[in-house]
Design a protein around this motif. Structure first.
Motif, short mmCIF file in Angstrom:
data_model
loop_
_atom_site.label_atom_id
_atom_site.label_comp_id
_atom_site.label_asym_id
_atom_site.label_seq_id
_atom_site.Cartn_x
_atom_site.Cartn_y
_atom_site.Cartn_z
N ALA A 77 -23.65 20.48 27.82
CA ALA A 77 -25.09 20.69 27.91
C ALA A 77 -25.61 21.32 26.63
CB ALA A 77 -25.42 21.58 29.11
N GLY A 78 -26.89 21.07 26.35
CA GLY A 78 -27.52 21.63 25.16
C GLY A 78 -28.24 20.55 24.38
N ASP A 79 -29.31 20.95 23.69
CA ASP A 79 -30.09 19.96 22.95
C ASP A 79 -29.80 19.96 21.46
OD1 ASP A 79 -31.22 22.36 22.36
OD2 ASP A 79 -33.22 21.88 23.11
N ARG A 80 -28.73 20.66 21.04
CA ARG A 80 -28.35 20.68 19.62
C ARG A 80 -26.84 20.51 19.49
NH1 ARG A 80 -31.90 25.60 16.85
NH2 ARG A 80 -33.97 24.81 17.48
N GLY A 81 -26.42 20.16 18.29
CA GLY A 81 -24.99 20.08 18.00
C GLY A 81 -24.30 18.81 18.43
N HIS A 82 -25.07 17.78 18.79
CA HIS A 82 -24.45 16.54 19.27
C HIS A 82 -23.53 15.92 18.22
CE1 HIS A 82 -27.02 17.24 22.52
NE2 HIS A 82 -27.75 16.13 22.54
N ALA A 83 -23.93 15.99 16.96
CA ALA A 83 -23.13 15.36 15.90
C ALA A 83 -21.74 15.95 15.80
CB ALA A 83 -23.85 15.49 14.56
N ALA A 84 -21.62 17.25 16.08
CA ALA A 84 -20.31 17.90 16.03
C ALA A 84 -19.53 17.72 17.33
CB ALA A 84 -20.47 19.39 15.72
N LEU A 85 -20.23 17.63 18.45
CA LEU A 85 -19.57 17.58 19.75
C LEU A 85 -19.07 16.19 20.14
CD1 LEU A 85 -22.09 19.83 21.72
CD2 LEU A 85 -19.71 20.42 21.20
N LEU A 86 -19.80 15.15 19.77
CA LEU A 86 -19.48 13.81 20.27
C LEU A 86 -18.17 13.23 19.75
CD1 LEU A 86 -23.02 12.17 20.36
CD2 LEU A 86 -21.49 12.54 22.31
N PRO A 87 -17.82 13.36 18.46
CA PRO A 87 -16.55 12.76 18.00
C PRO A 87 -15.33 13.27 18.75
CG PRO A 87 -17.95 13.20 16.13
CD PRO A 87 -18.62 13.83 17.31
N PRO A 88 -15.14 14.60 18.94
CA PRO A 88 -13.97 15.04 19.71
C PRO A 88 -14.03 14.62 21.17
CG PRO A 88 -15.33 16.92 19.08
CD PRO A 88 -15.84 15.75 18.34
N LEU A 126 -29.88 10.98 19.10
CA LEU A 126 -29.73 9.53 19.14
C LEU A 126 -28.99 9.02 17.91
CD1 LEU A 126 -33.21 8.29 20.42
CD2 LEU A 126 -31.04 8.25 21.66
N ARG A 127 -29.37 9.53 16.74
CA ARG A 127 -28.72 9.07 15.52
C ARG A 127 -27.24 9.44 15.51
NH1 ARG A 127 -30.71 4.94 13.50
NH2 ARG A 127 -29.14 5.29 11.90
N ALA A 128 -26.90 10.62 16.01
CA ALA A 128 -25.49 11.04 16.04
C ALA A 128 -24.68 10.11 16.94
CB ALA A 128 -25.38 12.48 16.52
N ALA A 129 -25.22 9.81 18.12
CA ALA A 129 -24.50 8.94 19.05
C ALA A 129 -24.38 7.52 18.51
CB ALA A 129 -25.21 8.94 20.41
N LEU A 130 -25.46 7.02 17.93
CA LEU A 130 -25.44 5.66 17.39
C LEU A 130 -24.48 5.54 16.21
CD1 LEU A 130 -29.24 4.97 17.69
CD2 LEU A 130 -27.48 3.40 18.53
N ALA A 131 -24.49 6.54 15.33
CA ALA A 131 -23.59 6.48 14.18
C ALA A 131 -22.13 6.49 14.61
CB ALA A 131 -23.88 7.66 13.24
N LEU A 132 -21.82 7.33 15.61
CA LEU A 132 -20.44 7.38 16.10
C LEU A 132 -20.04 6.06 16.74
CD1 LEU A 132 -17.83 8.93 16.72
CD2 LEU A 132 -18.95 9.79 18.80
N ALA A 133 -20.92 5.52 17.60
CA ALA A 133 -20.61 4.25 18.26
C ALA A 133 -20.42 3.13 17.25
CB ALA A 133 -21.72 3.90 19.25
N GLU A 134 -21.29 3.09 16.24
CA GLU A 134 -21.17 2.06 15.21
C GLU A 134 -19.87 2.19 14.44
OE1 GLU A 134 -24.66 2.59 12.89
OE2 GLU A 134 -26.00 1.69 14.38
N GLY A 135 -19.50 3.43 14.11
CA GLY A 135 -18.26 3.65 13.38
C GLY A 135 -17.04 3.21 14.16
N ILE A 136 -17.00 3.57 15.44
CA ILE A 136 -15.85 3.17 16.27
C ILE A 136 -15.83 1.66 16.45
CG2 ILE A 136 -14.82 3.35 18.58
CD1 ILE A 136 -15.96 6.20 18.72
N GLY A 137 -16.99 1.09 16.73
CA GLY A 137 -17.05 -0.35 16.94
C GLY A 137 -16.63 -1.14 15.72
N LEU A 138 -17.11 -0.72 14.55
CA LEU A 138 -16.75 -1.42 13.32
C LEU A 138 -15.27 -1.28 13.00
CD1 LEU A 138 -19.81 -0.57 11.05
CD2 LEU A 138 -19.14 -2.84 11.86
#
Length: 221
Positions: A31-42, A73-85
């Protein structure tokens, strides 16, 4: 056998989930509205490890495309794109409203349209309407004030982080509005929508950000 890694960072929670043939194998959320870019990859790494899979063993990568916060949104999209590619796997977009609707009980969705309402923090809500018996949004979300909410064409189930206020407003008008417990999108629910898209049971949606209004933060040129 369809194996889907789903990622969400649209609102005040970020999450990742691994589904196999529509069954949840592993999930992480914070939960939280900040830090998604750091939290999502792990998180993504953890659900893959728990399921005993490598990215190359996936059939698709799904991501919630919005509406929502620009940074998340950008953090999630960037991660998904990186994994998919890297894995050579297709990307599947899921709107915030579709993910919220997928978390509403099927018996409710069968008889009611789902109104997914997201607070834009600027005095309006972003209304996304999902028809009864469906999980696919049929139009772009609409930015409206609570006073400008359109008249429902029948019973509705209200979801999203602005659901409490919107359901109360509709009830005060005498509308048949059911307040649901689906308030924030979740990767596991998004994965269910993505599985239907992968199987051709829902119209396709690209994994591109869905911004209803200009972001409050100006993106780099």
């Amino acid at each position: 056998m369809a194996r889907i890694l789903a990622i969400d960072g649209a609102l005040a929670r970020c999450s990742a989930a691994l589904l196999e043939d529509g069954v949840l194998r592993a999930a992480r959320a914070e939960a939280g509205d900040r830090g998604h870019a750091a939290l999502l990859p792990p998180m993504a790494e953890a659900v893959l490890a728990e399921a005993g899979l490598r990215a190359t063993q996936l059939d698709a990568v799904a991501v919630v495309v919005g509406p929502g916060g620009f940074t998340g949104l950008r953090a999630a999209l960037a991660l998904a794109e990186g994994i998919g590619l890297a894995a050579g796997r297709p990307l599947i977009g899921v709107t915030t409203g579709e993910a919220l609707a997928a978390a509403v009980p099927e018996a409710v969705r069968a008889s009611r349209a789902v109104w997914a309402v997201v607070d834009n923090r600027r005095g309006r809500v972003l209304l996304e309407r999902i028809p009864p018996g469906s999980l696919a949004a049929t139009a772009l979300p609409e930015p409206v004030t609570e006073a400008e909410l359109p008249l429902p064409r029948g019973p509705v189930a209200v979801a999203g982080d602005a659901a409490l206020a919107v359901a109360a407003r509709l009830a005060a008008r005498g509308e048949d509005a059911l307040l649901t417990e689906s308030r924030l999108p979740d990767a596991a629910a998004a994965g269910l929508v993505a599985a239907l898209r992968l199987a051709g049971r829902l119209p396709p949606r690209e994994a591109r950000p869905l911004y209803v209004e200009p972001p409050a933060v100006r993106p780099p040129g």
